[in-house]
Design an enzyme around this catalytic site. Structure first.
Site, mmCIF file in Angstrom:
data_model
loop_
_atom_site.group_PDB
_atom_site.id
_atom_site.type_symbol
_atom_site.label_atom_id
_atom_site.label_comp_id
_atom_site.label_asym_id
_atom_site.label_seq_id
_atom_site.Cartn_x
_atom_site.Cartn_y
_atom_site.Cartn_z
ATOM 1 N N SER A 59 5.067 4.487 10.484
ATOM 2 C CA SER A 59 4.018 3.640 9.928
ATOM 3 C C SER A 59 3.756 2.461 10.858
ATOM 4 O O SER A 59 2.608 2.097 11.127
ATOM 5 C CB SER A 59 4.433 3.136 8.546
ATOM 6 O OG SER A 59 3.386 2.426 7.935
ATOM 7 N N SER B 112 -1.611 2.762 4.766
ATOM 8 C CA SER B 112 -0.776 2.025 3.825
ATOM 9 C C SER B 112 0.592 1.861 4.467
ATOM 10 O O SER B 112 1.238 2.848 4.822
ATOM 11 C CB SER B 112 -0.671 2.813 2.513
ATOM 12 O OG SER B 112 -0.095 2.022 1.504
ATOM 13 N N GLU B 113 1.060 0.601 4.651
ATOM 14 C CA GLU B 113 2.234 0.425 5.513
ATOM 15 C C GLU B 113 3.515 0.998 4.935
ATOM 16 O O GLU B 113 4.501 1.150 5.648
ATOM 17 C CB GLU B 113 2.420 -1.041 5.928
ATOM 18 C CG GLU B 113 2.740 -2.003 4.822
ATOM 19 C CD GLU B 113 1.513 -2.807 4.418
ATOM 20 O OE1 GLU B 113 0.414 -2.229 4.338
ATOM 21 O OE2 GLU B 113 1.673 -4.014 4.151
ATOM 22 N N ASN B 114 3.520 1.335 3.628
ATOM 23 C CA ASN B 114 4.711 2.001 3.085
ATOM 24 C C ASN B 114 4.827 3.453 3.516
ATOM 25 O O ASN B 114 5.834 4.092 3.211
ATOM 26 C CB ASN B 114 4.769 1.874 1.553
ATOM 27 C CG ASN B 114 3.513 2.348 0.861
ATOM 28 O OD1 ASN B 114 2.414 2.234 1.398
ATOM 29 N ND2 ASN B 114 3.647 2.886 -0.325
#
Lengths: 218, 219, 218, 219
Positions: free
Chosen positions: D90, D50-52
Site C-alpha cells: 500500500s 485506501s491506505e489500509n
C-alpha cells in the site's frame, strides 16, 4: 484510456540509450515478443537491468549477442557465454549485484525509498564504492534504488485495466520491475475483462501498467 | 534415487543429508547439493526453497509444467502446499533467516569460515546470483564439495585468495574425506568426522587449513 | 510437527515484558481470540507493535484499557482515547511512526535488512534521533528494523502446514508481522488440507508459521 | 449524492473534484475529502486508493462485506477490478509516486507548502497514520479545508507553528473562499481563483500568509 496495443505499436517506445528493466529468470518469465520487438527496433547502447542474461537464444540473450547493450546490471551471467566474453573484452560494462540486493534495489526504485541496508556483500568486493553503516555492531551496505525508462513484463493474464497475474515461477522479478519504470509494457498470454481476476490474487495492480500486448487470442 | 556408494558426490550428498532435520527449509545450490534429497531417510521431510521464487521444489514428474522451473531454469515439480512469490519475497525468506539450511559448493573455503564460490578474476565470472544472500542469511551454511581441485590442489585453506561470497558464515564443510565444523567467533576449523576408510593423514595431506580435532571424532 | 493447537494452549507463550506484533487496521484483521487470550494470561509491561490501537473495545484496545502495555509503537492512536490519555499522563510510552515507515521497519525485521532510507518524515519531528543520509541532493531518514517475540496473526484460511490467505482489507499488516517474530501464532477462520490453497494466491508461506488456532469449525 | 450548494464543505469538495483527471489514482483523507467523488462529472473516472490495503474503494452498497472497510475502519464497497494487498505494498504505491493525487485536511498550511495536520502538542495527538507518507509521496497534494478555524483564526500562515506532516509538499489549497497554488521551489502562494461571491478583501482578511495573485485570477 485503452491500454491494449498491437505488438507493432510497441516499437515507437524504444530509444537508443534507454534503461530497460525486464522480468525473467533464465529466460522464464521474460516477454519474448517484447524482446524481439526491441531487437527489431534497432535500439542500441541500452542499459539492461534484470536477474540474468539467460542463454544466447532465450530471454534477453539475443540483445547481448547482437551487441545492443552498453551496460548490464544483473546477478548472474554464467549461462550466456557471450556476456562474459564481451565483459572481459571491455565491450560491455557489467555491474554484478547479489540477487537479493538487486530485488531490493528495484523495489526501492518503485517504492520511493532511497535504499536499503543489507548485510549481503559486507566483506566482499560488492562493498566497493558503497556507503557502509554500522548499527548495534553489525555492518550493512547501503544499496541504492534502480529505476528504468521502460519495463518489459511477462504476465499469464491481464485484465483490461492492467491488473496482472503471473505463471508459477515465471513471476520472479516481473512484479518488481512493473513498479519501477516510467513506462510499463506487458506481454500477456491472455486478456480477460475487468472483474474476472480475483482481487485477492492479483499480483500487480493495473494502475502501474501502461500498455498491454496480448500474445494469445483476444 | 539410486545412490552409487563409490562416487564421491554421493558420499558427500549422503553425509549432508544427515545434517538435515525434519521440517527444515533448505536451499540447495546447483550440482552436487541437488543430490542430497535422494539420501534423506523417509522420516525426515524437508521443504526446498528455490530462489527464483517458490517453496516446495520437487523433482519433475511427467511432462514439464509451464513456468515451473528450478533456479537453474530446468523444469521441475512442486510439492502439495507449495507457494509461489516474487524475487523480493524469495530473498526476504533467504536473508531474513527463514531458510534453515543452505547447501552449496565452493571454489575455496577457509578456516575463518570465509567462502569463495562465485568468480575467478579474469577467467570465470558467472556472478554471485543468489549465493551471497544465501550464505549471509541462511541459519546454517553447509559447504558440500570434493575435498580437492581436479588437479589435487587444496580448497580448504588458511585464507581464501579468490573474491569472497561472504565473510565468516560457513558452519560446516562436508567432503568425501571428512566433515569439519567452524566454531563461530572462535575462528578455527574443527575436524568432526572422517568418512569411512579415510585416515587422518589423508585429510591432513589434502587440507591447507589448520584444524583441531574434535574429542568426538573417531580416528 | 502438528501446528494446530487449541486456544488454551496459546496462553503459555505469553510472558511479561514481551514484544507483541499484531496485525489489523482499526481492529479489522486483528485476531480477537488471541488478544482475549493475551488479556486472560495477565501478561503485562508488554511492548505492542501495530498500526493503531483501534477502539477501546476492539482490536488491541482492551489491552490498553486494562493497562497491560508499557510501550507502544504505532502510527495512529486517535480512535482509542485511552491510549492518548495514558500517553499524556506518562503511563504509557508511545512511539509514533509514519504508517509506511512502520510497514517497512517490520518488513526489514523479517527480511534480514538493517533498515530502509525513506523521505517520509524529513523536516518533521520524526527525524529526531535518526540517522539522516543525503544522496543526489535528497535527504532520507534511516528507519531501523522491528522484530517481535511473538506475532498475533488473523487469517481467513490456513492449511495444515500454515500457508495463509487473508480476507480483503483485513490483510493489512498481517503478512508483514508474520515474517518478523520468533513465534508466529495464527487465528484462522477456517482450516483446510495441504494442497487446497492455490499456490499462486497464498500470501504467507507456512514455513514462517508456528502455531494455528482455528476459530471456525475444523 | 445531494450537494448542498451553501455548505462550505460541499463548495470545497466540488472545487477539488475539478482538479482531478480521468484515470487518476486518488487517496482521500477522512472527512471532507471523502465528499469529492460525489462531485465528479460522469466522464471523469478515478480509482480510489485506501491506505489500509486496496485499490478500488467504492461506497458501501447493501450489507457490509467481511473485511471490506475503508481507512477509517468503516464498511465500504469495491469497484470491479479492485485489488487487495498488504500495508507494505500500500505504501510502495503511496511513497513510490503511483498515487496521482492525495486530498487531505489541514490544521495549518503555509506559504512554503508546509503542512501540519497530525498533532497539537499536549492536546491532541492522534498520530500521523499514513498522512506523512501520502504527503511525501503522492504526485500532487491538495489541501481541502475550511479557510479559518472555528474561532475565525487563520490556517493559511506565513509559517506553520504546529509540528509538520511534511515539508514543502503542498501543491494546492482549496477552501470555501479561494483556490491557491504553491509554486514549488519558488516558495510563495499564488491566488488562482476566488470562489463565487467572494471578494479579494475577504480572502486577504482571513489569510495570514502573503500571496501573489495569478494573472488568470478573475477578481
Amino acid at each position: 484510456m485503452d491500454k491494449i496495443i498491437g505488438i507493432n505499436e510497441v516499437v515507437q517506445h524504444f530509444k537508443d540509450g534507454m534503461t530497460v528493466l525486464y522480468g525473467g529468470f533464465m529466460g522464464v518469465g521474460t516477454p519474448a515478443g517484447l524482446v524481439k520487438c526491441l531487437l527489431d527496433s534497432g535500439a542500441c547502447k541500452l542499459t539492461l537491468v534484470g536477474n540474468d542474461t539467460a542463454f544466447p537464444d532465450t530471454g534477453v540473450g539475443p540483445l547481448i549477442v547482437k551487441k545492443r547493450v552498453g551496460k548490464l546490471v544483473t546477478s548472474h551471467i554464467g549461462t550466456n557465454p557471450e556476456t562474459g566474453r564481451q565483459m572481459i573484452a571491455g565491450e560491455l560494462e557489467v555491474e554484478l549485484v547479489p540477487q537479493g540486493s538487486l530485488a531490493e534495489r528495484v523495489r526501492c526504485g518503485g517504492a520511493g525509498l532511497g535504499g536499503v541496508l543489507t548485510p549481503t556483500g559486507v566483506g566482499t568486493i560488492v562493498e566497493e564504492g558503497k556507503t557502509k553503516l554500522c548499527f548495534d555492531g553489525k555492518e550493512y551496505l547501503v544499496e541504492r534504488p534502480i529505476r528504468g525508462d521502460i519495463a518489459l513484463i511477462k504476465a499469464r493474464k491481464a485484465d483490461r485495466s492492467g491488473n496482472l497475474v503471473y505463471e508459477r515461477a515465471a513471476r520472479n522479478f516481473n512484479p518488481l520491475m512493473a513498479l519501477a519504470a516510467d513506462l510499463v509494457v506487458v506481454e500477456a498470454d491472455e486478456l480477460v475483462d475487468v472483474g474476472e481476476l480475483d482481487p485477492e490474487c492479483i499480483v500487480t495492480p493495473g494502475v502501474v501498467v501502461h500498455k498491454i500486448v496480448v500474445t494469445g487470442g483476444l | 534415487m539410486s545412490a552409487k556408494p563409490m562416487d564421491p558426490k554421493h558420499i558427500i550428498a549422503a553425509r549432508v543429508a544427515r545434517e538435515l532435520h525434519d521440517g527444515d527449509v533448505v536451499n540447495l545450490g546447483i550440482g552436487l547439493p541437488t543430490l542430497v534429497p535422494n539420501h534423506l531417510p523417509p522420516d525426515i521431510r524437508i521443504t526446498l526453497q528455490s530462489e527464483n521464487g517458490f517453496l516446495g521444489l520437487a523433482p519433475l514428474e511427467g511432462d514439464p509444467v509451464p513456468g515451473l522451473v528450478n533456479a537453474g531454469g530446468q523444469p521441475c515439480g512442486m510439492q502439495a502446499g507449495g507457494v509461489f512469490f516474487d524475487s523480493a519475497m524469495s530473498f526476504v525468506l533467504i536473508r531474513g533467516g527463514h531458510v534453515d539450511v543452505t547447501v552449496l559448493g565452493a571454489l575455496q573455503v577457509d578456516q575463518q569460515g570465509n567462502l569463495a564460490n562465485w568468480m575467478v578474476p579474469g577467467k570465470m565470472v558467472p556472478g554471485m546470483g543468489g549465493a551471497m544472500d544465501l550464505v549471509t542469511g541462511a541459519r546454517h551454511v553447509i559447504v558440500a564439495m570434493e575435498h580437492c581441485t581436479k588437479d589435487g590442489g587444496a580448497k580448504i585453506l588458511k585464507q581464501c585468495n579468490l573474491p569472497l561470497t561472504a565473510k565468516s558464515r560457513v558452519n560446516k564443510i562436508v567432503t568425501e574425506l571428512a566433515v569439519f565444523r567452524i566454531d563461530p567467533g572462535h575462528g578455527g576449523l574443527v575436524l568432526e568426522e572422517l568418512q569411512a576408510g579415510i585416515s587422518l593423514d589423508q585429510v591432513r595431506r589434502c587440507t591447507e587449513a589448520e584444524f583441531r580435532i574434535s574429542p568426538d571424532c573417531q580416528l
